[in-house]
Design an enzyme around this catalytic site. Structure first.
Site, PDB file in Angstrom:
ATOM      1  N   GLY A 156      -6.947 -14.674  37.852  1.00  0.00           N
ATOM      2  CA  GLY A 156      -7.907 -15.772  37.971  1.00  0.00           C
ATOM      3  C   GLY A 156      -8.767 -15.720  39.212  1.00  0.00           C
ATOM      4  N   SER A 157      -8.934 -14.518  39.801  1.00  0.00           N
ATOM      5  CA  SER A 157      -9.758 -14.455  41.019  1.00  0.00           C
ATOM      6  C   SER A 157     -11.216 -14.804  40.703  1.00  0.00           C
ATOM      7  CB  SER A 157      -9.660 -13.084  41.693  1.00  0.00           C
ATOM      8  OG  SER A 157     -10.240 -12.088  40.907  1.00  0.00           O
ATOM      9  N   MET A 204      -8.102 -11.629  27.818  1.00  0.00           N
ATOM     10  CA  MET A 204      -7.890 -10.339  27.181  1.00  0.00           C
ATOM     11  C   MET A 204      -7.787 -10.376  25.648  1.00  0.00           C
ATOM     12  SD  MET A 204      -8.412  -8.290  29.409  1.00  0.00           S
ATOM     13  CE  MET A 204      -8.409  -7.953  31.143  1.00  0.00           C
ATOM     14  N   ARG A 205      -8.260 -11.435  25.037  1.00  0.00           N
ATOM     15  CA  ARG A 205      -8.301 -11.472  23.570  1.00  0.00           C
ATOM     16  C   ARG A 205      -9.748 -11.600  23.133  1.00  0.00           C
ATOM     17  NH1 ARG A 205      -2.741 -13.207  21.433  1.00  0.00           N
ATOM     18  NH2 ARG A 205      -1.575 -13.308  23.378  1.00  0.00           N
ATOM     19  N   HIS A 234     -17.336  -8.427  32.688  1.00  0.00           N
ATOM     20  CA  HIS A 234     -16.726  -7.145  32.321  1.00  0.00           C
ATOM     21  C   HIS A 234     -16.903  -6.156  33.477  1.00  0.00           C
ATOM     22  CE1 HIS A 234     -15.144  -4.130  29.651  1.00  0.00           C
ATOM     23  NE2 HIS A 234     -16.063  -3.309  30.147  1.00  0.00           N
ATOM     24  N   ASP A 238     -20.841 -12.207  21.949  1.00  0.00           N
ATOM     25  CA  ASP A 238     -21.202 -12.243  20.529  1.00  0.00           C
ATOM     26  C   ASP A 238     -20.007 -11.704  19.738  1.00  0.00           C
ATOM     27  OD1 ASP A 238     -21.243  -9.503  20.757  1.00  0.00           O
ATOM     28  OD2 ASP A 238     -23.402  -9.296  20.432  1.00  0.00           O
ATOM     29  N   GLY A 248     -19.207  -8.836  18.734  1.00  0.00           N
ATOM     30  CA  GLY A 248     -18.695  -7.494  19.049  1.00  0.00           C
ATOM     31  C   GLY A 248     -17.798  -7.511  20.276  1.00  0.00           C
ATOM     32  N   GLU A 283     -17.891  -8.824  41.472  1.00  0.00           N
ATOM     33  CA  GLU A 283     -17.712  -9.819  40.400  1.00  0.00           C
ATOM     34  C   GLU A 283     -17.729 -11.227  40.968  1.00  0.00           C
ATOM     35  OE1 GLU A 283     -15.023  -7.518  37.030  1.00  0.00           O
ATOM     36  OE2 GLU A 283     -14.023  -8.865  38.400  1.00  0.00           O
TER      37      GLU A 283
END
Ligand code: GAR
Length: 199
Positions: free
Chosen positions: A18-19, A98-99, A117, A149, A151, A182
């Site tokens: 959770g950073s 991660m899903r 990402h 989206d 994909g 990030e």
């Protein structure tokens, strides 16, 4: 669009440390992002993101994925969409989630789900993008915030930051430098999207 007090309401989904959620929270707290995180959800009951949320006094809950390790079943997505709506969420931020998010989440929050990402998409979609870059001998990588989206890591790009791959970089050292970027990029992207909704 906002909830009347000028602050855009954010919901954050994460599976790990959770950073990135923390970076968004820090930007809110230092006044550089006019927003409020109203709900944090995790598919991993042991994820540190839940502890961070609790420490900050933000409601945090575990997502029931019906025992599936990697799938995000339709029923779970519907339940998550409902919780987010009930909390008044306007923008959903995936932060190390991660899903694969798909219908019905995408219908409930059209163009309002963001993901971070750890690569310069479209390069290295999928898991452990930092390791993919090192294994591939890339000279440069980075991070991307994009709209989600249907994909995998394919939606329209909002912002990117470049990170050079340096000699002797390992997957871990590169990931650490990407994460530094990030933490600036995600709050900036949320600011940009929030501004676009208000105009
Ligand atoms: C981040 O590096 C994020 O880019 C990555 O997971 C990490 C989560 O860190 N996401 C993905 O790989 C998504 N495909 P955090 O939990 O400390 O924010």
């Amino acid at each position: 669009m906002s909830n009347g007090d000028g602050k855009i309401k954010l919901g954050v989904l994460g599976s790990g440390s959770g950073s990135n959620m923390q970076a968004i929270l820090d930007a809110i707290q230092d006044g550089s992002l006019d927003a409020e995180i109203v709900l944090v959800l995790s598919d991993n009951p042991d994820a540190y993101i839940l502890e961070r949320a609790q420490k900050a006094g933000i409601p945090a809950e575990v997502i029931d994925c019906g025992g599936y390790k990697t799938r995000f079943p339709d029923e779970s997505q519907a339940a998550v969409a409902e919780k987010l709506k009930a909390a008044g969420v306007e923008i959903v931020c995936l932060a190390g989630f991660m899903r694969l998010v798909k219908q019905p989440m995408l219908d409930v929050f059209p163009n309002r789900i963001l993901n971070i990402h750890p690569s310069l998409l479209p390069a290295y979609p999928g898991l452990m993008a930092w390791k993919q870059a090192v294994d591939d001998g890339a000279r440069e990588s980075g991070c991307t915030v994009h709209y989600v989206d249907a994909g995998m890591d394919t939606g329209p790009i909002i912002l990117q930051a470049r990170v050079p791959v340096i000699p002797n970089d390992t997957a871990d050292t590169l990931h650490a430098r990407i994460q530094e970027q990030e933490h600036t990029l995600y709050p900036e992207a949320v600011r940009k999207v929030a501004a676009s909704l208000e105009s």
